[in-house]
Design a protein around this motif. Sequence first.
Motif, mmCIF file in Angstrom:
data_model
loop_
_atom_site.group_PDB
_atom_site.id
_atom_site.type_symbol
_atom_site.label_atom_id
_atom_site.label_comp_id
_atom_site.label_asym_id
_atom_site.label_seq_id
_atom_site.Cartn_x
_atom_site.Cartn_y
_atom_site.Cartn_z
ATOM 1 N N PRO A 28 50.611 14.548 72.699
ATOM 2 C CA PRO A 28 51.401 13.848 74.006
ATOM 3 C C PRO A 28 52.393 15.394 74.284
ATOM 4 N N GLY A 29 53.046 14.786 75.624
ATOM 5 C CA GLY A 29 53.717 15.572 76.015
ATOM 6 C C GLY A 29 53.670 17.236 75.887
ATOM 7 N N THR A 30 53.091 17.694 76.798
ATOM 8 C CA THR A 30 52.416 19.166 76.206
ATOM 9 C C THR A 30 52.882 19.837 77.518
ATOM 10 N N PRO A 31 53.936 20.113 78.236
ATOM 11 C CA PRO A 31 54.605 21.798 79.168
ATOM 12 C C PRO A 31 53.408 22.492 79.728
ATOM 13 N N PHE A 32 52.789 22.723 80.657
ATOM 14 C CA PHE A 32 51.858 24.264 81.505
ATOM 15 C C PHE A 32 53.031 23.971 82.957
ATOM 16 N N GLU A 33 52.955 24.840 82.350
ATOM 17 C CA GLU A 33 53.505 26.567 84.070
ATOM 18 C C GLU A 33 52.595 27.363 84.531
ATOM 19 N N GLY A 34 52.566 27.612 85.739
ATOM 20 C CA GLY A 34 51.624 28.445 85.962
ATOM 21 C C GLY A 34 51.782 27.678 87.975
ATOM 22 N N VAL A 35 50.832 28.852 88.667
ATOM 23 C CA VAL A 35 50.464 28.479 90.357
ATOM 24 C C VAL A 35 49.386 27.537 90.536
ATOM 25 N N ARG A 36 49.699 26.189 91.386
ATOM 26 C CA ARG A 36 49.049 25.983 92.123
ATOM 27 C C ARG A 36 47.731 26.774 92.394
ATOM 28 N N LEU A 37 46.595 25.806 92.169
ATOM 29 C CA LEU A 37 45.149 26.632 92.492
ATOM 30 C C LEU A 37 45.120 26.434 93.838
ATOM 31 N N SER A 38 45.426 25.392 94.160
ATOM 32 C CA SER A 38 45.134 25.494 95.975
ATOM 33 C C SER A 38 46.247 26.369 96.422
ATOM 34 N N ARG A 39 47.239 26.966 96.518
ATOM 35 C CA ARG A 39 48.019 28.372 96.781
ATOM 36 C C ARG A 39 47.129 29.103 96.737
ATOM 37 N N LEU A 40 46.138 30.117 95.978
ATOM 38 C CA LEU A 40 45.280 30.353 95.203
ATOM 39 C C LEU A 40 44.023 30.966 96.493
ATOM 40 N N LEU A 41 43.759 29.281 97.145
ATOM 41 C CA LEU A 41 42.542 29.173 97.355
ATOM 42 C C LEU A 41 42.830 29.144 98.602
ATOM 43 N N ASP A 42 43.604 28.820 99.363
ATOM 44 C CA ASP A 42 44.527 28.361 101.032
ATOM 45 C C ASP A 42 45.100 30.058 101.353
ATOM 46 N N GLU A 43 45.311 31.087 100.579
ATOM 47 C CA GLU A 43 45.707 32.186 100.488
ATOM 48 C C GLU A 43 44.478 33.726 100.919
ATOM 49 N N ALA A 44 43.442 32.745 100.091
ATOM 50 C CA ALA A 44 42.146 33.526 100.418
ATOM 51 C C ALA A 44 40.761 32.617 101.535
ATOM 52 N N GLY A 45 41.653 31.773 101.878
ATOM 53 C CA GLY A 45 41.361 31.254 103.004
ATOM 54 C C GLY A 45 40.028 30.907 103.036
ATOM 55 N N VAL A 46 39.616 29.881 102.150
ATOM 56 C CA VAL A 46 38.014 29.094 102.574
ATOM 57 C C VAL A 46 37.847 28.867 102.989
#
Length: 256
Positions: A136-154
């Motif tokens: 329970p209650g495990t912190p994760f931190e990072g870059v939203r995958l959606s941001r990287l996809l938007d930058e790549a231009g799907v």
Amino acid sequence: MNSERPERPEEPAGPEELDQPQDRGTPIGRRVLLGTLGLGALGVVAAPTLQRGMESFLAGAAEKDPTGLTGLLPNGGGFRYYSVTSSVPRKNAENYQLKIDGLVDKPATYTLADLRAMPQTRMVKDVQCVTGWRVPGTPFEGVRLSRLLDEAGVRSSAGAVRFTCFDGAYSESLTLDQARRADVLVALRMQDKNLSHSHGGPVRLYVAPMYFYKSAKWLSGIEVTEDVRPGYWENRGYDIDAWVGKSNGRDDEPTS
């Protein structure tokens, strides 16, 4: 562990070891995993000092265990060691790269410094393994995958995203809609620490609402594809859409 849907369990946090290159290991078979499922049902109740000692011991033992069976030993931290290969190369800030390609207009390669410089999202969710254990209650931190996809231009023809790992064996996939969820991260930190090698670092995938086998460790590639391609465990019979509590024959409480 649940023999019905065994998953690649995680591991307790242990001290970082010296970065030493290792050859890619060979995949570990399902029979070996299933043969030791009983160990996963055991529990350990320990004082903090003993718990830290156990986690440290398991971290070191797992690095030298060619069978992966160390991963089935329980520990006070809730996570368990396991990899589908007998060894995994080590990556750090100097040699890590994450490539994004496939059906995109702007293929890109990110270093660890590049990813750390981007806006970070932190979320605290339960982690649920399809074998039954939950942290329970495990912190994760990072870059939203959606941001990287938007930058790549799907491109308009895209419908899915495939993930590959530098262990040389593991892979995963999500539909494009799933990948764009706000609770899917390219994670750099876990439990408020930089991801250790054993936890899948320096970069891993984190798919909060799905069973933990979808959160691929040692992430090295993001390929935008037309259709979903079954990943390592899906090719061995596990559900592709691995929503917690709504797949794999389980009714666990949702995590996201």
